[in-house]
Design an enzyme around this catalytic site. Structure first.
Site, PDB file in Angstrom:
ATOM      1  CD  GLU A 270       6.084   0.592  -2.087  1.00 43.72           C
ATOM      2  OE1 GLU A 270       5.307  -0.316  -2.135  1.00 43.72           O
ATOM      3  OE2 GLU A 270       7.121   0.539  -1.240  1.00 43.72           O
TER       4      GLU A 270
ATOM      5  CE  LYS B 168       1.490  -0.921  -2.484  1.00 43.45           C
ATOM      6  NZ  LYS B 168       2.780  -1.512  -2.344  1.00 43.45           N
ATOM      7  CD  GLN B 169       2.406   3.632   0.131  1.00 43.06           C
ATOM      8  OE1 GLN B 169       2.860   2.814  -0.795  1.00 43.06           O
ATOM      9  NE2 GLN B 169       3.315   3.616   1.389  1.00 43.06           N
TER      10      GLN B 169
END
Ligand code: IFM
Length: 475
Positions: free
Chosen positions: A193, A303-304
């Site tokens: 994101e 973010k991930q």
């Protein structure tokens, strides 16, 4: 009577999902807590699902996300078929909403699942990291196929599974476009994101490819079994359309960078400035609370897990060297500000033989809520991460994979533990895996014999197999 009924229910639950780590009581307790919370939070019918915060807090307003399909359903698919069918059944209940959602987004065909929802309509407030995350449709399709591969339940595919996979496949056909002989998917957001609205997100494209292939495969398998009429009637699917799915799948563009030997996250990811993740001061974490999204979008900062997650779920798509180099690259630019990240980095570290690294990421994931490691459990538990910590043992250290080719294991053991064990359902069987420093023992507790590959060698599991442990290289 209620007490006894509850006891029976829980006994049956734990019987198939027993999971224990030996040599670290705190961690084992956290893992048990996570599994129990999943059961507490999950729907017991087809009209609900499992919220990002379970039933424990108001974060995310009780909404359901892709968290279910990619992080939580794997647990239920392997341990409790009824709940797994309910969760997929929920997506079937809202398939009509997903079709409407696709029309609203200008698609002439197919189903676009809402990024966050309860009743089936899109509830995202911010479309760049909401509706644009089209991968959710691929995630739903992936989970249906994962259920099918683990259970062999063609009847459920006939009833509803195949229809979901066909309708999501149609979405990609409408969304993508042909350019220089390749099929491109533009203007979408992948799992990460901090990077939004991009062309050819590797994760989305790889999943779309898989979705297209499996739409045709499920149709073929139903036809072979004389069970395709209902699907053809409900969807209008023809042999010609199924062939077009396969042809398109073969041409899906998957970004690859020759110089780095990695899969770039998308077409423009590598053009961006690097954010030095190792230098982020504590008071600047998580980045989303301190920086405008537009600033974050202009950097190589994640973010991930995104491409690393694609490599986990669709490993066959790339050679191990590309996966290894990609892991090293993305590790340097990932903040793990999302609770959906550490568990995936743990699983892939284990796959690549980096057991110590896998252990580190796993601890972050398993202890998150019981020990309030992210200091935000007051807003609710992190259900996706709880499923992720289960996957960390089973898919990560255990190295379990259930693919079209069958069942396989590649266990490893961190030096901090004495061992671990877990049980899971495969087709008509219950299987137990017990790992110690010396041996890997696989026992058929119930059901019929199974073929299984352990460390790339084939075995037939009739009663029990016990072989010496091999430790991962690379640590
Ligand atoms: O679905 C996740 C997303 O991947 C990261 N932000 C939180 C969402 C809900 O858990």
């Amino acid at each position: 009577a209620l007490y006894e009924g509850q006891e029976r229910y829980l006994d049956a639950f734990w019987d198939t999902c027993e999971i224990d780590v030996y040599g670290d009581g705190e961690l084992n307790r956290a893992l048990t807590y996570n599994v129990y919370q999943l059961l507490q939070s999950v729907t017991k019918d087809r009209y609900g699902n499992i919220a990002a915060k379970g039933l424990s807090g108001e974060g995310y307003e009780g909404h359901y996300f892709w968290d279910t399909e990619m992080y939580i359903l794997p647990f239920f698919t392997l341990t409790n078929r009824e709940i797994a069918r309910n969760l997929i059944g929920y997506r079937y209940q809202i398939l009509e909403n997903a079709r409407e959602n696709a029309r609203q987004m200008g698609h002439k065909q197919g189903a676009l699942y809402p990024w966050r929802t309860i009743m089936g309509s899109e509830c995202s407030g911010y479309f760049p990291s909401g509706t644009a995350a089209y991968h959710i449709s691929g995630d739903v399709a992936y989970s249906v196929v994962a259920y099918y591969l683990a259970s062999g339940d063609l009847e459920f595919m006939e009833q509803c599974g195949a229809e979901i996979v066909v309708e999501t496949a149609r979405l990609w056909m409408d969304l993508g476009c042909w350019y220089q002989g390749k099929f491109h998917i533009n203007e979408v957001t992948g799992p990460d994101e901090y990077t939004c609205m991009v062309n050819n997100n590797y994760y989305t494209n790889a999943l779309a490819k898989y979705n297209l292939i499996w739409a045709a495969k499920l149709y073929g398998r139903l036809k072979e079994a004389g069970k395709a009429d209902g699907l053809a009637e409900r969807t209008g699917l023809t042999d010609g359309e199924a062939e077009a799915f396969v042809k398109t799948a073969e041409a899906v563009f998957l970004p690859y960078d020759e110089e780095l030997g990695i899969n770039p996250q998308d077409d423009s990811f590598l053009q961006k400035k690097l954010w030095d993740v190792s230098a982020i001061p504590e008071e600047d974490k998580p980045l989303l609370l301190h920086h405008h999204p537009l600033e974050l979008y202009r950097y190589q900062v994640c973010k991930q897990a995104d491409t690393v997650l694609a490599h986990f779920i669709l490993e066959e798509e790339e050679d191990l060297e590309t996966i290894r180099k990609s892991y090293a690259y993305y590790e340097k630019v990932t903040t793990h500000d999302s609770s959906l990240s550490s568990c995936i980095f743990s699983i892939m570290a284990a796959r690549l033989g980096m057991v110590e690294k896998a252990y580190g990421y796993f601890g972050d994931s398993a202890k998150m809520d019981l020990y309030n490691a992210h200091k935000n459990t007051k807003d609710g538990i992190h259900t996706a991460n709880m499923g992720g910590s289960y996957m960390g043992i089973v898919y990560g250290f255990g190295g379990l994979r259930i693919r079209e080719q069958g069942l396989s294991l590649r266990p490893c053991l961190p030096k901090q533990w004495e061992g671990y064990h877990f049980r899971f359902l495969y087709e008509d069987s219950v299987i137990e895996v017990r790992i110690s420093r010396e041996t890997c023992a696989v026992t058929l507790l119930r059901g019929t014999e199974k073929e299984i590959v352990i460390y790339d060698r084939p075995y037939v599991l009739r009663d029990r197999i016990e072989i010496p442990m091999e430790q991962g290289a690379g640590d």
